[in-house]
Design a protein around this motif. Structure first.
Motif, PDB file in Angstrom:
ATOM      1  N   VAL A 142      27.436  49.195  31.746  1.00  0.00           N
ATOM      2  CA  VAL A 142      27.022  47.903  31.200  1.00  0.00           C
ATOM      3  C   VAL A 142      25.514  47.881  30.972  1.00  0.00           C
ATOM      4  O   VAL A 142      25.028  47.419  29.935  1.00  0.00           O
ATOM      5  CB  VAL A 142      27.429  46.757  32.156  1.00  0.00           C
ATOM      6  N   GLN A 145      24.628  50.111  28.001  1.00  0.00           N
ATOM      7  CA  GLN A 145      24.985  49.427  26.754  1.00  0.00           C
ATOM      8  C   GLN A 145      23.966  48.353  26.416  1.00  0.00           C
ATOM      9  O   GLN A 145      23.551  48.205  25.260  1.00  0.00           O
ATOM     10  CB  GLN A 145      26.379  48.796  26.877  1.00  0.00           C
ATOM     11  N   GLY A 146      23.524  47.611  27.432  1.00  0.00           N
ATOM     12  CA  GLY A 146      22.524  46.578  27.202  1.00  0.00           C
ATOM     13  C   GLY A 146      21.209  47.146  26.714  1.00  0.00           C
ATOM     14  O   GLY A 146      20.547  46.561  25.856  1.00  0.00           O
ATOM     15  N   LYS A 151      20.852  43.998  24.562  1.00  0.00           N
ATOM     16  CA  LYS A 151      21.642  42.873  25.049  1.00  0.00           C
ATOM     17  C   LYS A 151      21.026  42.323  26.336  1.00  0.00           C
ATOM     18  O   LYS A 151      20.370  43.033  27.088  1.00  0.00           O
ATOM     19  CB  LYS A 151      23.084  43.322  25.341  1.00  0.00           C
ATOM     20  N   ILE A 153      21.711  40.896  30.064  1.00  0.00           N
ATOM     21  CA  ILE A 153      22.719  41.087  31.095  1.00  0.00           C
ATOM     22  C   ILE A 153      22.528  40.038  32.185  1.00  0.00           C
ATOM     23  O   ILE A 153      21.409  39.816  32.659  1.00  0.00           O
ATOM     24  CB  ILE A 153      22.623  42.498  31.734  1.00  0.00           C
ATOM     25  N   GLN A 169      16.991  42.091  30.565  1.00  0.00           N
ATOM     26  CA  GLN A 169      17.208  42.893  29.365  1.00  0.00           C
ATOM     27  C   GLN A 169      16.801  44.330  29.705  1.00  0.00           C
ATOM     28  O   GLN A 169      15.617  44.649  29.777  1.00  0.00           O
ATOM     29  CB  GLN A 169      16.389  42.366  28.190  1.00  0.00           C
ATOM     30  N   GLN A 204      27.236  41.581  33.778  1.00  0.00           N
ATOM     31  CA  GLN A 204      28.008  41.464  32.546  1.00  0.00           C
ATOM     32  C   GLN A 204      27.098  40.984  31.419  1.00  0.00           C
ATOM     33  O   GLN A 204      26.108  40.289  31.658  1.00  0.00           O
ATOM     34  CB  GLN A 204      29.183  40.511  32.716  1.00  0.00           C
ATOM     35  N   ILE A 205      27.445  41.379  30.200  1.00  0.00           N
ATOM     36  CA  ILE A 205      26.659  40.997  29.031  1.00  0.00           C
ATOM     37  C   ILE A 205      26.797  39.503  28.780  1.00  0.00           C
ATOM     38  O   ILE A 205      27.903  38.957  28.815  1.00  0.00           O
ATOM     39  CB  ILE A 205      27.106  41.802  27.802  1.00  0.00           C
ATOM     40  N   ASP A 206      25.670  38.844  28.553  1.00  0.00           N
ATOM     41  CA  ASP A 206      25.646  37.408  28.249  1.00  0.00           C
ATOM     42  C   ASP A 206      25.382  37.261  26.748  1.00  0.00           C
ATOM     43  O   ASP A 206      24.246  37.340  26.297  1.00  0.00           O
ATOM     44  CB  ASP A 206      24.557  36.716  29.063  1.00  0.00           C
ATOM     45  N   GLU A 207      26.441  37.052  25.986  1.00  0.00           N
ATOM     46  CA  GLU A 207      26.320  36.957  24.526  1.00  0.00           C
ATOM     47  C   GLU A 207      25.582  35.705  24.087  1.00  0.00           C
ATOM     48  O   GLU A 207      25.075  35.640  22.966  1.00  0.00           O
ATOM     49  CB  GLU A 207      27.711  36.999  23.884  1.00  0.00           C
TER      50      GLU A 207
END
Length: 314
Positions: A142, A145-146, A151, A153, A169, A204-207
């Motif tokens: 995760v 990916q961020g 992204k 997080i 970030q 977790q990613i925070d969209e």
């Protein structure tokens, strides 16, 4: 063109095109549509992840996990690649753990028998040890990916002050001495901070969060973008031969060490003042193999630690 050569070029073509029709490939390779359909079936059986769609706008496409074309390695290159991947097994978790294990198995399985025999003989003769840590870092994928996709997080972090929830970030992740670390911009502190990945209780990613444009920030320069003013102090420490070996093995990044002809030496370097507590504990652990000359603050902290130890053991 022979069938084997056509299949090889077809594999590289579909990886490059990603989406295509049978007619397009038949025209490009100068064969019938039926031949292309048979070739695509063979590529699919070989593991190329193809997906077909029907309709006027349909066709074939390669799904996200593309298969790379074969690469020719020399025997020495193959052995080096195997052990480079093999060395990662000492880390209990990796951001690509399943994929690395699968790739290593494939790499080993398709090697010639004599090369596999050579690797089997070397397994017990060469290794790359990493300290084993009890805590795991389950959110490496995760965080990576961020960092790659810029992204934000949402993490739950176990700090010295207790559990806290933060938005970060990530800049990237790196391993050091058995631990995984994640430099990241902390929206709570409005500055860059270094986080221990094993202390992240959730991530977790925070969209919904708006990321900052940090494409120019990477692992090699993130500290220069910190708002905190770094205060450096001069460290001068005399080291025996054993002390030099310990510093080279355990300090990362390695500070400016000067080696004498007999193997002894000294450390003469500017080091952040904030690192003094760490180095007080480290040099104290070296005993008589390290004599700290500067800074006095470091000497004083070592004396305080010795006094506490003496009070414990009388």
């Amino acid at each position: 063109m022979s069938k084997s050569k056509r299949l090889m070029e077809l594999m590289m073509t579909v990886n490059r095109m990603r989406k295509f029709t049978v007619g397009e490939l038949a025209t490009q390779f100068g064969v019938s549509s039926r031949t292309i359909l048979r070739d695509l079936q063979e590529l699919s059986e070989l593991g190329v992840p193809l997906y077909s769609e029907v309709g006027p706008h349909g066709g074939y496409q390669v799904i996200k996990e593309r298969v790379l074309p074969p690469i020719a390695f020399s025997e020495e290159e193959a052995v080096a690649m195997f052990f480079a991947s093999h060395s990662l097994r000492h880390y209990p978790l990796l951001p690509f753990e399943t994929e690395s294990s699968s790739a290593l198995n494939k790499f080993y399985y398709y090697m010639p028998g004599d090369v596999r025999d050579r690797i089997d003989q070397m397994k017990n003769r060469v290794d790359f040890f990493t300290p084993t840590r009890q805590k795991e870092s389950p959110y490496l994928s995760v965080l990576l990916q961020g960092a790659i996709e810029q992204k934000v997080i949402h993490i739950q972090y176990d700090s010295r002050e207790g559990d806290s929830c933060r938005l970060i970030q990530p800049v990237g992740i790196y391993a050091n001495n058995g631990f995984w670390y994640c430099p990241a911009y902390c929206f709570l502190r409005e500055d860059f901070r270094l986080f221990r990945c094993d202390r992240m209780l959730a991530a977790q990613i925070d969209e919904s969060a708006e990321p900052l444009d940090h494409r120019h920030v990477h692992l090699g320069n993130w500290e220069t973008f910190s708002k905190r003013q770094r205060v450096d102090v001069r460290f001068y420490v005399e080291l025996t031969k054993v002390g030099m070996q310990r510093c080279e093995a355990e300090l990362c990044p390695i500070p400016n060490l000067v080696v004498c002809p007999d193997g002894s030496g000294y450390l003469d370097s500017l080091i952040p003042q904030s690192e003094i507590p760490f180095f007080a504990s480290f040099f104290l652990g070296l005993g008589t193999d390290a004599i700290v000359k500067e800074p006095q603050e470091l000497v004083d902290q070592m004396k305080q630690m010795l006094a506490r130890i003496q009070s414990i053991y009388g």
